[in-house]
Design an enzyme around this catalytic site. Structure first.
Site, PDB file in Angstrom:
ATOM      1  N   VAL A   1      11.317  -7.061 -30.880  1.00 16.37           N
ATOM      2  CA  VAL A   1      10.832  -5.992 -31.743  1.00 16.37           C
ATOM      3  C   VAL A   1       9.806  -5.166 -30.990  1.00 16.37           C
ATOM      4  CG1 VAL A   1       9.731  -5.457 -33.945  1.00 16.37           C
ATOM      5  CG2 VAL A   1      11.153  -7.518 -33.736  1.00 16.37           C
TER       6      VAL A   1
ATOM      7  N   ASP B   1       7.746 -10.877 -32.380  1.00 13.46           N
ATOM      8  CA  ASP B   1       8.123 -11.207 -31.000  1.00 13.46           C
ATOM      9  C   ASP B   1       8.465  -9.898 -30.289  1.00 13.46           C
ATOM     10  OD1 ASP B   1       9.336 -12.014 -28.631  1.00 13.46           O
ATOM     11  OD2 ASP B   1      10.417 -13.691 -29.560  1.00 13.46           O
ATOM     12  N   HIS B   2       7.653  -9.550 -29.290  1.00 11.46           N
ATOM     13  CA  HIS B   2       7.824  -8.252 -28.632  1.00 11.46           C
ATOM     14  C   HIS B   2       9.069  -8.202 -27.758  1.00 11.46           C
ATOM     15  CE1 HIS B   2       6.536  -4.280 -28.086  1.00 11.46           C
ATOM     16  NE2 HIS B   2       5.277  -4.466 -27.737  1.00 11.46           N
ATOM     17  N   ARG B   3       9.702  -9.332 -27.514  1.00  8.06           N
ATOM     18  CA  ARG B   3      10.979  -9.306 -26.797  1.00  8.06           C
ATOM     19  C   ARG B   3      12.079  -8.715 -27.685  1.00  8.06           C
ATOM     20  NH1 ARG B   3      11.585 -15.547 -25.404  1.00  8.06           N
ATOM     21  NH2 ARG B   3      11.116 -15.536 -27.649  1.00  8.06           N
TER      22      ARG B   3
END
Length: 432
Positions: A405, A401-403
């Site tokens: 990581v 999850d780019h939010r």
């Protein structure tokens, strides 16, 4: 005698409905408190429903295959004392006299009773709850068979009521169904296939686990911004380590598999990268980092894909992980995983390598920051110590999850996992 009605309870995690798979009792049967009366399938698990009353079954108020909402009446039982919920009452009775009802998940369970059906008449409304009733022998309504066996019978066009069960307590098995299919001429005498579809199209209702999985992956895909990275790794040393461990007495009876070793390596790597063992709390605008790991394992079973998790997996060594993985897979493939085992995961592993697939882009389990995908281990030409050699190689895929990581964090975790698999001596303890 007092007529008591059992209303379908909340089976956990706020579930609002369940599919009635089969009845374990018939009209006229005597049931004891906590005796299994039915199997129901929720969005998360196959659950045995215990009776909250002791008495005689007078009505089955839902048909196998129907979807029943929580709070809907499912069975009527005449009790000697009249305790419990009266048929005209809107909910369950809290009166404890004569033995309080014990619902799913609480109280001791007696030994499972025989599932043989008595050839008595069961009155079941056609719509499951109300309307005109028809009388049908109870054994014809619900012969003893697992859900997967019922599906096989439908696929082969076999009427389960004409099949003599050879399993425990008269349970109808897959082999029983195939034998009837052969003798009836429904399919050629050669090999009875697992699935026969004479129609040009087949429509399958989306229920239970399949419905839950579809909702979950859709929610995940369109909520969490996914990033997937890949790393191809020489795992020759890891394969040799597993081979040696299988020959040691301490691993007797255990399956020391690549999945178990990768799980152990992931748990070790998360110690240095706890940001990938976290969840996004959008309501409070917080990142919640977990200081424990409930390790989810994606399992393909007869009910579809489920992701049960091993609680506090960070406390386990490789031997314990092997044992837990064996138990988890056996339970999941038999359809007996509990809702509790399917809830509370923090990070997941999916193993597409068992299907001969080299790599994948897995979708995050909702609420988790990362999922690791293990591909097939193959013999490939590889440059080893400056020379070309044939080595055991696999590809790892990490979605995150780019939010929560960023690319550096995800890359470092994946690189550390690869380094430990290439050189198992990097593992933190002698017993892995």
């Amino acid at each position: 005698m007092g007529k008591q009605v059992f209303f379908l309870p909340d089976l956990g995690e706020g579930l609002t409905e369940a599919d009635l798979v089969s009845w374990s009792v018939a009209v006229g049967d005597r049931v004891e408190l906590n005796q299994t009366i039915a199997e129901v399938e929720t969005a998360k698990a196959l659950v045995e429903l215990p009776s909250p009353f002791a008495g005689t079954v007078t009505q089955l108020l839902a048909e196998p295959g129907s979807t029943v909402a929580v709070g809907t009446p499912v069975i009527a039982i005449d009790t000697p004392t009249g305790t419990g919920t009266d048929a005209d009452s809107p909910g369950q009775n809290d009166d404890a006299s004569g033995g309080a009802p014990v619902l799913v998940g609480s109280g001791p369970l007696p030994p499972r009773p025989s599932r043989r059906r008595h050839l008595q008449s069961a009155t079941v409304p056609r719509n499951g709850l109300s309307g005109s009733a028809t009388t049908t022998p109870a054994a014809q309504l619900h012969p003893a068979a697992k859900p997967s066996t019922r599906k096989l019978a439908r696929d082969l066009g076999v009427d389960l009521t004409v099949v003599d069960g050879t399993g425990p307590d008269g349970l109808v098995t897959d082999d029983d169904v195939r034998a009837v299919a052969k003798t009836s001429g429904a399919v050629p005498d050669a090999v009875v296939p697992d699935r026969v579809t004479p129609e040009r199209e087949t429509r399958t209702p989306i229920r239970g686990v399949r419905k839950h999985t579809a909702d979950a992956v859709t929610r995940s895909a369109f909520t969490a911004p996914h990033v997937t990275e890949f790393l191809t790794v020489d795992v020759t040393a890891a394969v040799e380590l597993l081979r040696d461990l299988r020959d040691t007495p301490s691993y007797a009876g255990l399956h020391a598999t690549p999945l178990a070793l990768v799980a152990r390596v992931l748990l070790l790597a998360l110690r240095a990268h706890p940001e990938l063992n976290a969840t996004w709390d959008g309501e409070r605008c917080e990142i919640v980092t977990k200081h424990y790991v409930n390790l989810g394992i994606a399992v393909a079973g007869p009910r579809g894909l489920t992701v049960p998790n091993i609680k506090d997996a960070h406390l386990l060594g490789l031997r314990e992980l092997c044992r837990e993985l064996d138990d988890l897979a056996e339970t999941a493939r038999s359809g007996r995983t509990t809702p509790a085992a399917l809830s509370g995961g923090t990070v997941t592993i999916t193993n597409v390598g068992v299907f001969g697939v080299d790599a994948g882009t897995p979708i995050l389990t909702p609420g988790e920051a990362a999922i690791l995908c293990l591909g097939a281990i193959r013999q490939r030409p590889w440059v080893h110590r400056g020379e070309l050699a044939v080595r055991s190689v696999t590809t790892l895929g990490l979605s995150f999850d780019h939010r929560l990581v960023d690319g550096e964090q995800g890359s470092r975790l994946l690189a550390d996992i690869g380094a430990m698999l290439e050189n198992p001596l990097r593992l933190a303890d002698p017993d892995c």
